[in-house]
Write a protein that holds these residues in place. Structure first.
Motif, PDB file in Angstrom:
ATOM      1  N   LYS A  63     -10.979  26.384  28.967  1.00 20.92           N
ATOM      2  CA  LYS A  63      -9.730  25.942  29.570  1.00 20.92           C
ATOM      3  C   LYS A  63      -8.608  26.970  29.504  1.00 20.92           C
ATOM      4  CE  LYS A  63     -11.805  22.351  30.776  1.00 20.92           C
ATOM      5  NZ  LYS A  63     -12.241  22.293  32.200  1.00 20.92           N
ATOM      6  N   LEU A  64      -8.834  28.056  28.783  1.00 25.02           N
ATOM      7  CA  LEU A  64      -7.874  29.153  28.832  1.00 25.02           C
ATOM      8  C   LEU A  64      -7.698  29.648  30.268  1.00 25.02           C
ATOM      9  CD1 LEU A  64      -6.201  31.271  27.190  1.00 25.02           C
ATOM     10  CD2 LEU A  64      -8.266  32.672  27.139  1.00 25.02           C
ATOM     11  N   SER A  65      -8.702  29.379  31.082  1.00 28.90           N
ATOM     12  CA  SER A  65      -8.717  29.825  32.479  1.00 28.90           C
ATOM     13  C   SER A  65      -7.667  29.133  33.336  1.00 28.90           C
ATOM     14  CB  SER A  65     -10.102  29.560  33.075  1.00 28.90           C
ATOM     15  OG  SER A  65     -10.393  28.165  33.060  1.00 28.90           O
ATOM     16  N   LEU A  66      -6.910  28.196  32.765  1.00 25.80           N
ATOM     17  CA  LEU A  66      -5.900  27.482  33.557  1.00 25.80           C
ATOM     18  C   LEU A  66      -4.909  28.436  34.213  1.00 25.80           C
ATOM     19  CD1 LEU A  66      -2.862  27.350  31.943  1.00 25.80           C
ATOM     20  CD2 LEU A  66      -4.265  26.000  30.378  1.00 25.80           C
ATOM     21  N   ILE A  72     -21.176  28.628  18.980  1.00 23.60           N
ATOM     22  CA  ILE A  72     -19.837  28.984  18.509  1.00 23.60           C
ATOM     23  C   ILE A  72     -19.068  27.766  18.016  1.00 23.60           C
ATOM     24  CG2 ILE A  72     -17.646  30.072  19.114  1.00 23.60           C
ATOM     25  CD1 ILE A  72     -19.101  31.670  21.237  1.00 23.60           C
ATOM     26  N   GLY A  73     -19.167  26.637  18.751  1.00 23.33           N
ATOM     27  CA  GLY A  73     -18.456  25.433  18.339  1.00 23.33           C
ATOM     28  C   GLY A  73     -17.847  24.705  19.513  1.00 23.33           C
ATOM     29  N   VAL A  74     -17.690  23.383  19.371  1.00 22.69           N
ATOM     30  CA  VAL A  74     -17.161  22.561  20.452  1.00 22.69           C
ATOM     31  C   VAL A  74     -15.739  22.956  20.804  1.00 22.69           C
ATOM     32  CG1 VAL A  74     -16.566  20.214  21.144  1.00 22.69           C
ATOM     33  CG2 VAL A  74     -18.654  20.619  19.849  1.00 22.69           C
ATOM     34  N   ALA A  75     -14.886  23.059  19.798  1.00 21.70           N
ATOM     35  CA  ALA A  75     -13.482  23.362  20.060  1.00 21.70           C
ATOM     36  C   ALA A  75     -13.319  24.729  20.701  1.00 21.70           C
ATOM     37  CB  ALA A  75     -12.681  23.292  18.759  1.00 21.70           C
ATOM     38  N   VAL A  76     -14.017  25.733  20.168  1.00 23.14           N
ATOM     39  CA  VAL A  76     -13.904  27.083  20.702  1.00 23.14           C
ATOM     40  C   VAL A  76     -14.411  27.153  22.137  1.00 23.14           C
ATOM     41  CG1 VAL A  76     -14.663  29.477  20.448  1.00 23.14           C
ATOM     42  CG2 VAL A  76     -14.089  28.134  18.426  1.00 23.14           C
ATOM     43  N   ALA A  77     -15.544  26.503  22.409  1.00 25.13           N
ATOM     44  CA  ALA A  77     -16.111  26.523  23.751  1.00 25.13           C
ATOM     45  C   ALA A  77     -15.163  25.881  24.755  1.00 25.13           C
ATOM     46  CB  ALA A  77     -17.452  25.792  23.762  1.00 25.13           C
ATOM     47  N   ILE A 134      -0.850  20.182  38.109  1.00 23.22           N
ATOM     48  CA  ILE A 134      -1.968  19.255  37.922  1.00 23.22           C
ATOM     49  C   ILE A 134      -3.116  19.901  37.162  1.00 23.22           C
ATOM     50  CG2 ILE A 134      -3.710  17.859  39.074  1.00 23.22           C
ATOM     51  CD1 ILE A 134      -0.870  16.749  39.258  1.00 23.22           C
ATOM     52  N   ILE A 135      -3.558  21.079  37.601  1.00 23.03           N
ATOM     53  CA  ILE A 135      -4.716  21.719  36.974  1.00 23.03           C
ATOM     54  C   ILE A 135      -4.441  22.135  35.532  1.00 23.03           C
ATOM     55  CG2 ILE A 135      -6.285  23.704  37.099  1.00 23.03           C
ATOM     56  CD1 ILE A 135      -6.182  23.488  40.125  1.00 23.03           C
ATOM     57  N   MET A 162      -5.316  21.294  29.759  1.00 23.13           N
ATOM     58  CA  MET A 162      -4.768  21.163  28.413  1.00 23.13           C
ATOM     59  C   MET A 162      -5.120  19.813  27.804  1.00 23.13           C
ATOM     60  SD  MET A 162      -3.606  23.992  27.643  1.00 23.13           S
ATOM     61  CE  MET A 162      -3.046  23.457  26.022  1.00 23.13           C
ATOM     62  N   GLY A 163      -5.199  18.794  28.635  1.00 24.27           N
ATOM     63  CA  GLY A 163      -5.633  17.487  28.142  1.00 24.27           C
ATOM     64  C   GLY A 163      -7.048  17.546  27.596  1.00 24.27           C
ATOM     65  N   ILE A 164      -7.911  18.296  28.278  1.00 24.04           N
ATOM     66  CA  ILE A 164      -9.292  18.455  27.827  1.00 24.04           C
ATOM     67  C   ILE A 164      -9.347  19.258  26.532  1.00 24.04           C
ATOM     68  CG2 ILE A 164     -11.531  19.483  28.415  1.00 24.04           C
ATOM     69  CD1 ILE A 164     -10.902  18.852  31.349  1.00 24.04           C
ATOM     70  N   VAL A 165      -8.535  20.308  26.462  1.00 19.69           N
ATOM     71  CA  VAL A 165      -8.463  21.111  25.228  1.00 19.69           C
ATOM     72  C   VAL A 165      -8.063  20.232  24.046  1.00 19.69           C
ATOM     73  CG1 VAL A 165      -7.156  22.909  24.037  1.00 19.69           C
ATOM     74  CG2 VAL A 165      -7.983  23.310  26.352  1.00 19.69           C
ATOM     75  N   LEU A 166      -7.009  19.457  24.232  1.00 19.52           N
ATOM     76  CA  LEU A 166      -6.494  18.590  23.178  1.00 19.52           C
ATOM     77  C   LEU A 166      -7.540  17.569  22.751  1.00 19.52           C
ATOM     78  CD1 LEU A 166      -4.098  17.581  21.466  1.00 19.52           C
ATOM     79  CD2 LEU A 166      -3.391  16.206  23.440  1.00 19.52           C
ATOM     80  N   PHE A 167      -8.114  16.887  23.723  1.00 22.47           N
ATOM     81  CA  PHE A 167      -9.082  15.832  23.428  1.00 22.47           C
ATOM     82  C   PHE A 167     -10.341  16.404  22.770  1.00 22.47           C
ATOM     83  CE2 PHE A 167     -12.596  12.972  24.578  1.00 22.47           C
ATOM     84  CZ  PHE A 167     -12.094  11.767  24.132  1.00 22.47           C
ATOM     85  N   SER A 168     -10.847  17.529  23.303  1.00 20.61           N
ATOM     86  CA  SER A 168     -12.083  18.115  22.780  1.00 20.61           C
ATOM     87  C   SER A 168     -11.918  18.606  21.348  1.00 20.61           C
ATOM     88  CB  SER A 168     -12.527  19.277  23.676  1.00 20.61           C
ATOM     89  OG  SER A 168     -12.832  18.825  24.974  1.00 20.61           O
ATOM     90  N   ALA A 169     -10.784  19.241  21.064  1.00 22.72           N
ATOM     91  CA  ALA A 169     -10.550  19.754  19.718  1.00 22.72           C
ATOM     92  C   ALA A 169     -10.488  18.621  18.700  1.00 22.72           C
ATOM     93  CB  ALA A 169      -9.265  20.565  19.683  1.00 22.72           C
ATOM     94  N   VAL A 170      -9.786  17.549  19.057  1.00 21.46           N
ATOM     95  CA  VAL A 170      -9.667  16.411  18.143  1.00 21.46           C
ATOM     96  C   VAL A 170     -11.017  15.717  17.973  1.00 21.46           C
ATOM     97  CG1 VAL A 170      -8.595  14.153  17.791  1.00 21.46           C
ATOM     98  CG2 VAL A 170      -7.227  16.062  18.647  1.00 21.46           C
TER      99      VAL A 170
END
Length: 263
Positions: A64-67, A54-59, A218-219, A224-232
Motif C-alpha cells: 500500500k505504499l504504492s498509494l 517477511i510478515g503480514v504487516a510488512v507485506a 479515494i485510493i 491506508m485503511g487496508i494498512v491500518l486494518f492489516s497491521a492490527v
C-alpha cells in the motif's frame, strides 16, 4: 487460481449471467482486462510470498505504499485539485507506511519463514510498490474511460477469468513437473478469499464512479485503511510483534486518513 475462479462465479451471479460472448473480444476495454488479469494473479502471488517470508504487516504496508503512484497520476492525468490538507495527508501517510513497515532484522523464524537476503528484502517490497501502484492507476483509468456503471461486472469477470486461466495453466505445468502438489483445501480457501476479493474491486470502482474527480483521495484512503486494518489484524490473529515505532505508524495512518478525507 481458485480465488480468481471464485471471483468469476461471484461476478456472474451478481451480473445474472456469464458474459462471455464473441463481442467481448471487440470491447475497447478488453486489452486492459487482459493486462489487469495478469497483474491480479502476479500481485496476489507476490503478496502471498511476502506474507509468508517477511510478515503480514510488512507485506501489506509495502503493497500500500504504492498509494503515491495513483495519487500522482490522478493529479497529472485528471487535473484533480490538491489542497494543503490532502497533501499533508499524503506525506503523513507515507511516513506512517514507513514506520509501520519497520521491523527487526529478518532471521530464521518459526513456521514457513526463511532467512531473507538483503537483496530479496529490498526487491520484494519494490516489486509490490510499483506493481500495486500501477494496478490502482489502471483501475482508475479503465473506470474513467471505459466503464459506465452498467458494464463493471462484465469487465471484472473478464479480468478475473484471465487471472484464473493463467493460474490454471501455471498450476498444471507445476503439478506435472512435480514442483507443486494439488490441494483440495485450496478450493475452499479460494472460495473464502474470492468472494470478498471480487467485491473489494467492485466496490472500489463504484466509489470511484460515485466520486468522480476525487480519486486522489479515494485510493489513498482505501489503501491506508487496508494498512491500518492489516497491521492490527496481524498483531491480533498472527501474534506479530509491533514495536512502539510500528504503533506510531498505525496512529499516523489514522491521522493520514482523516487529513486526506477532509482535505
Amino acid at each position: 487460481m481458485f480465488n480468481h475462479f471464485a471471483c468469476v462465479a461471484t461476478g456472474s451471479f451478481i451480473n445474472g449471467s456469464t458474459p462471455f460472448h464473441e463481442s467481448t473480444l471487440q470491447q475497447p476495454w478488453f486489452k486492459y482486462a487482459l493486462l489487469m488479469g495478469a497483474m491480479f494473479i502476479f500481485i496476489f502471488n507476490i503478496v502471498g510470498f511476502a506474507t509468508q517470508k517477511i510478515g503480514v504487516a510488512v507485506a501489506s504496508v509495502a503493497n500500500k505504499l504504492s498509494l503515491v503512484i495513483p495519487f500522482v497520476f490522478s493529479v497529472y492525468l485528471y487535473n484533480e485539485k490538491i489542497s494543503l490538507l490532502k497533501m499533508a495527508g499524503i506525506i503523513v501517510a507515507l511516513l506512517a507506511v514507513v514506520l509501520t513497515c519497520l521491523q527487526p532484522k529478518p532471521d530464521v523464524e518459526e513456521g514457513s519463514r526463511i532467512k531473507i537476503s538483503p537483496v530479496l528484502l529490498l526487491l520484494v517490497p519494490s516489486v509490490l510498490f510499483f506493481s500495486s501502484g500501477l494496478l490502482d492507476t489502471l483501475i482508475k483509468y479503465v473506470e474513467q474511460n471505459f466503464l459506465d456503471g452498467n458494464n463493471n461486472n462484465i469487465y471484472l469477470i473478464t479480468a478475473f477469468l484471465v487471472a484464473g486461466t493463467i493460474g490454471a495453466i501455471t498450476l498444471t505445468i507445476l503439478v506435472f513437473t512435480g514442483k507443486q502438489k494439488f490441494s483440495y483445501k485450496s478450493i475452499i480457501a479460494g472460495i473464502c478469499i474470492g468472494v470478498p476479493n471480487y467485491f473489494s474491486i467492485w466496490c472500489l470502482m463504484k466509489v470511484l464512479k460515485a466520486n468522480a474527480g476525487n480519486s486522489s483521495a479515494i485510493i489513498p484512503i482505501n489503501n491506508m485503511g487496508i494498512v491500518l486494518f492489516s497491521a492490527v489484524m496481524a498483531w491480533i490473529l498472527f501474534k506479530e510483534k509491533l514495536s512502539a515505532i510500528n504503533w506510531l505508524g498505525i496512529v499516523l495512518s489514522v491521522g493520514a486518513i482523516a487529513l486526506i478525507a477532509f482535505g
